[in-house]
Design an enzyme around this catalytic site. Structure first.
Site, PDB file in Angstrom:
ATOM      1  N   HIS A  94      46.480  30.771  35.199  1.00  0.00           N
ATOM      2  CA  HIS A  94      46.657  32.180  35.549  1.00  0.00           C
ATOM      3  C   HIS A  94      48.147  32.446  35.683  1.00  0.00           C
ATOM      4  O   HIS A  94      48.787  31.994  36.615  1.00  0.00           O
ATOM      5  CB  HIS A  94      45.933  32.521  36.848  1.00  0.00           C
ATOM      6  CG  HIS A  94      45.802  34.009  37.112  1.00  0.00           C
ATOM      7  ND1 HIS A  94      46.816  34.906  36.897  1.00  0.00           N
ATOM      8  CD2 HIS A  94      44.740  34.735  37.554  1.00  0.00           C
ATOM      9  CE1 HIS A  94      46.396  36.126  37.201  1.00  0.00           C
ATOM     10  NE2 HIS A  94      45.144  36.052  37.601  1.00  0.00           N
ATOM     11  N   GLU A 105      36.449  39.369  32.562  1.00  0.00           N
ATOM     12  CA  GLU A 105      37.341  40.429  33.067  1.00  0.00           C
ATOM     13  C   GLU A 105      38.391  40.730  32.001  1.00  0.00           C
ATOM     14  O   GLU A 105      39.599  40.754  32.276  1.00  0.00           O
ATOM     15  CB  GLU A 105      38.009  39.982  34.370  1.00  0.00           C
ATOM     16  CG  GLU A 105      36.999  39.444  35.391  1.00  0.00           C
ATOM     17  CD  GLU A 105      37.612  38.995  36.702  1.00  0.00           C
ATOM     18  OE1 GLU A 105      37.226  39.528  37.733  1.00  0.00           O
ATOM     19  OE2 GLU A 105      38.491  38.097  36.679  1.00  0.00           O
ATOM     20  N   CYS A 122      41.773  40.336  45.534  1.00  0.00           N
ATOM     21  CA  CYS A 122      43.053  40.485  44.839  1.00  0.00           C
ATOM     22  C   CYS A 122      43.532  41.925  44.791  1.00  0.00           C
ATOM     23  O   CYS A 122      44.729  42.186  44.879  1.00  0.00           O
ATOM     24  CB  CYS A 122      42.971  39.903  43.428  1.00  0.00           C
ATOM     25  SG  CYS A 122      41.738  40.674  42.388  1.00  0.00           S
TER      26      CYS A 122
END
Lengths: 643, 643
Positions: free
Chosen positions: B185, B313, B409
């Site tokens: 990420h 996502e 988040c």
């Protein structure tokens, strides 16, 4: 109660359907036979026959395949039986007998028959009705047994399945020493009624009734059996919310909306009608009518497809009918036809015939390629191949028909339905013959103790004319009830050339012609067909601002091969003339439609643009939905943007 | 390269945004602080601070939470720092210092800092970059360290994170003894550039560059590390297709379409721009521009949302922008703003500012309720609550904002963006000041060695007028470049009351006013706003036949509370006047829109109907999309049916 016409007493002579049935006989049934015997090299072996041979002790090996693999053999036997009924074939019959002989040897001493449990899980019979398919497989084999008996008069398989039914009857029922269970996947209910009808053995009807009435009762059997298996979380239903998946969320008499797995649902409802009519249970029939209203007025696609969601292969909520993620399984539309046929027997109403026709000419026929070699399991009303092949929530949507499926339920189901189509054209009792579908055919009835032969001629679904001719030994009084499809704006009917005032004889969607009929009487029906725009209820959000084109019972669609891509952008003006066309296709006999529409001219390279858009004229061709996907991969769209 | 304005040198005085920033300061930051300290009874404990205390040896216990739980603390620290920068608060600052002290104690001897690995998986550091988030958490803490240093001048956290960066630098790089890895990420890339900018430590820039250039190289690091972990199928990527999920499907210089997890993608692209401008890498910048074109011309919602699919996502394919199953995560729109801001620094073009504005006023603001207490993670462009709550493929869509999330988040990301909004209004270098957003503010620049104060006044996004006033010690020559939004049809600009011919000064979407500026010079901008109909490219099938209403940068939507249900059926005639209205809402300051539309009158009880439909007139109200869902559960729709 109106009866089914025996399969041997109706011969389909129809131009349109005869070819489909020949494809089933010449292509599908032989191919399926090869699949069952693992003779197709490019396909994964099915092990379907081999499982029976292993269970029969004729071969060593392990069980292989889905837990319901036996049902593939059953569906093939059923289709082969229907084929033999009207198209005798000594070779096929002897091969059928060979398979039946293996099945007979696979049957256990006590009558039990299921290769999964016999070979793979001995000692665990009847321990997981929720997920495994023992009763489902038994049901399909009972249907095959009845079909084969009715087709050729042999009791070989019927005897096997009566022994199995007797065995099941010793296992299930209200008595404390029996199991108070019922199948996770319904099917045996309607099969037991078929078995009852040919054997007259009341126990089979009672058993069907028990399975239906016990469903969803508390304490919940699926929890009881899970507890017996030693499971902790007895409510787990393999990731699907709750018991509505298998219509066991509450007793059937308390159900008013169609829930869960669509195929299971309509198989159950079919069995419910059968039991209701055989036991004169008005309350149960009322439930069927309520469920019918829910399905056909809130949860059915224009193609006769049902099941709006891949997850659970299930019904969702009222008016939730997305086009591109539709599940609309071929088997579910077939099950809807099973149910409609039975509703017609109980309650003569044109809406049942209308829906039967809608499903047959659209969602069922789209399930099989024109050459009979490829199949759709899922029949969406829109496909954008790039999207369907990429997006995770479209994984169930195939953009082209497939050769066969790992879970091969649909192809053999199409085969058995089409092979038995003759049985869906008419119903009758002692005083009435009903014409439910317009399919060229010759049928023999016994009415008021007399033989009545009915000859139907038509070029349906393309032409308006349907001619019904009677052949009688002597004059006889009965009612000939002819369905007048609800799509037809100006139907006309005459008897022996004399016009009948339909407004005087219409009864729930049927023209009820009660008279003393003579030999050679002719009923001529005109069902003028024209391109029609159809609109969906405003609650079906996906279709707002959109129209579907139909002509007669046939739903049309646009395909990329004719119209280019971005089909959603094509606008059909509200006042555009939609004309009939037949050019430019490989099916010159099919009526296609055409109109002058528009496409958007959009600023180059912009994703969004303000202000007035410009449009360009385009010629648009629509083809019957049931023919889509026969000319390669491409976009397809049923609901057109109207402007 | 144009620079960011330091957070302390810009004060937001704007009517619209000041209130949002106060909500962040007064509601979100304190609430988040309570969450991190597990002081909110009705919420699951986060363990976020406690994990640090355990790692620091101040408390016994087990690690708890997501593998990236540390980043929640980092994002809160960053938001708190921005708040302190313009709103000193000794109490908050001392609490921040307490948290930093714990973090410092949780840091290991060698500089390593990550509570998951320190507490839960000691000895397994850097063994699973693909799925665990060590570098990601480090990146967020670096951003917090830089923010806190810039806000209050203290190096407490900066020192900690430089030690961590130094440690990482010993672990990763092209040298054979190091790991040739990069994060699953992305985030640390842009953070290392920030750290480089405040410390001038070139190694941090080189490390960022290494992470970027190494990404997707063969042999693939994620396979190498999986092999080292002893895994057999080293290609498994937890159910997500392939390495495009983490943009490591190929080297970044070979990427031309935005793929995979949208937040990861835009964080990466932001870091890529940072590295490109700091290292004068034209090739890398060109890739960023290509990706920008792909995202904003093919894969972006009208709200500035990105990520069309819940699964992964992720971005999907060009023009695949479904409204009701959109993912459009709040964090992704925030990341798009990060990226746009950086593109503007490298390459002055109005399209970057336009997109920044689009995302800010729509997808980002919709992520937080007006009272600051509830949040959307997913920001769809259509919600039908019954469908969204029932269907499995809508499971990610919440029909009402939620208090907090297990994967928390988005709320802290909104907080840190809004708290630092001042930094997004302007960019500058020695010879130029650019006005990128229209937000009332006072900002101090150093241009040509001189102090320049710029005072911006506006009632944007509601009113047309923007006034820019300069305060100078003495006259100075520089370019004031003012973005002219692409939505504005007839912008007007004057300097000291004298009209400027915009056609003469426009340069890539900016009015470039180069002159010798005097103290008290006034630039007056008129950006007349009117309701506009916007259309999507015809390839966006979901929007064909539909229009979206915008006014200035604000996208509008219909809500059930104003217009009843079945919003998709509401038709906005192509020639209907869309007027401004402000009545009947709890937000009298907001400009709402109204028009006279139509609804279908449909035959009762029918699901499908043939022939001409009838319509009835209805008054329709549209509200700003960013305000939707503040008045309870109900339908919402952005793209309206046009007729």
């Amino acid at each position: 109660m109106r009866r089914w016409i025996p399969i041997t007493q109706v011969k389909v002579t129809d131009t349109f359907w005869r070819e489909r049935m020949d494809v089933v006989r010449e292509v599908v049934i032989p191919y399926q036979e090869d699949i069952l015997h693992d003779r197709i090299e490019e396909q994964e072996p099915s092990y379907a026959i081999r499982n029976f041979r292993i269970a029969a002790g004729l071969e060593d090996g392990e069980y292989y395949g889905m837990v319901f693999q036996d049902s593939d053999v059953a569906k093939w036997l059923e289709a082969a039986a229907y084929s033999l009924a009207v198209h005798p074939d000594a070779d096929l019959e002897s091969r059928v007998e060979e398979v039946i002989a293996v099945i007979e040897q696979a049957q256990q001493e006590d009558g039990y028959l299921n290769t999964f449990y016999t070979v793979k899980e001995p000692g665990k019979r009847w321990t997981n009705l929720r997920e495994n398919h023992e009763l489902y497989c038994a049901g399909h084999m009972m249907e095959a047994a009845v079909a084969y008996y009715e087709a050729v008069g042999k009791t070989t398989l019927l005897d096997v399945m009566c022994r199995m039914a007797d065995h099941i009857d010793t296992q299930f029922g209200p008595e404390p020493e029996k199991r108070q269970g019922y199948p996770g996947h319904e099917e045996i209910e309607l099969a037991l009624v078929k078995l009852y009808r040919v054997t007259n053995e009341e126990r089979y009807l009672r058993l069907a009734e028990y399975f239906i009435q016990q469903r969803g009762q508390e304490p919940h059997y699926f929890e009881e059996e899970a507890r017996k298996r030693g499971e902790e979380d007895v409510k787990v239903t393999h990731g699907l919310w709750d018991y509505s998946y298998s219509q066991s969320h509450r007793p059937v008499l308390e159900q008013s909306t169609a829930e869960g797995h669509a195929v299971r649902a309509v198989y159950l409802y079919s069995g419910m009608v059968d039991v209701a009519v055989e036991t004169n249970n008005e309350e149960l029939l009322k439930v069927c009518q309520t469920l019918w209203q829910n399905v056909t007025k809130q949860r059915m696609y224009i193609t006769g497809g049902i099941g709006s969601q891949s997850f659970g292969e299930a019904f969702t909520i009222d008016y939730d009918l997305p086009n591109d993620t539709a599940y609309t399984e071929t088997c579910a539309a077939i099950g809807l036809i099973f149910w409609a046929k039975r509703m017609l027997q109980a309650d003569l109403n044109g809406s049942y015939g209308d829906v039967m026709e809608r499903a047959l000419y659209n969602n069922v026929l789209s399930g099989i390629s024109w050459d009979g070699k490829q199949f759709f399991y899922v029949n969406p009303l829109e496909v954008r191949p790039d999207v369907a092949e990429y997006r995770n929530d479209h994984r169930h949507v195939m953009t082209e028909r497939q050769g066969w499926f790992g879970c091969a339920c649909c192809p053999p189901n199409v085969a058995r339905l089409l092979a038995s189509l003759g049985q869906y054209i008419y119903s009758h009792d002692d005083e009435q013959i009903t014409v439910d579908l317009f399919v060229g055919s010759e049928a023999d009835f016994k009415v008021q103790g007399q033989d009545v032969r009915l000859h139907q001629e038509t070029n349906y679904p393309w032409d308006a004319a349907v001619t019904l001719r009677l052949a009688l030994e002597s004059s006889v009084k009965f009612e000939l009830a002819v369905r007048i499809p609800s799509w037809c704006r100006r139907p006309e009917l005459s008897v022996n050339g004399e016009a009948v005032d339909l407004s005087q004889v219409m009864n729930n969607g049927y023209a009820a012609l009660e008279r003393t009929w003579e030999d050679d009487d002719i009923v001529e029906l005109q069902l003028p067909m024209q391109p029609e725009r159809v609109y969906a209820h405003p609650s079906v959000g996906e279709n707002s601002g959109r129209t579907a084109l139909m002509r007669g019972p046939v739903v049309y669609c646009l395909e990329e091969v004719d119209n280019g891509s971005q089909l959603r952008d094509i606008q059909c003006p509200g006042d555009a003339a939609v004309t009939e066309s037949s050019d430019a296709h490989q099916w010159p006999w099919a009526v296609c439609l055409a109109f002058n529409g528009f496409r958007t001219v959009f600023p180059e390279q912009a994703l969004y643009a303000m202000g007035q858009l410009e449009y360009e004229s385009v010629s648009v061709v629509a083809v019957p939905y049931f023919l889509w996907g026969n000319r390669g991969r491409g976009e397809m769209l049923v609901w057109l943007r109207e402007c």
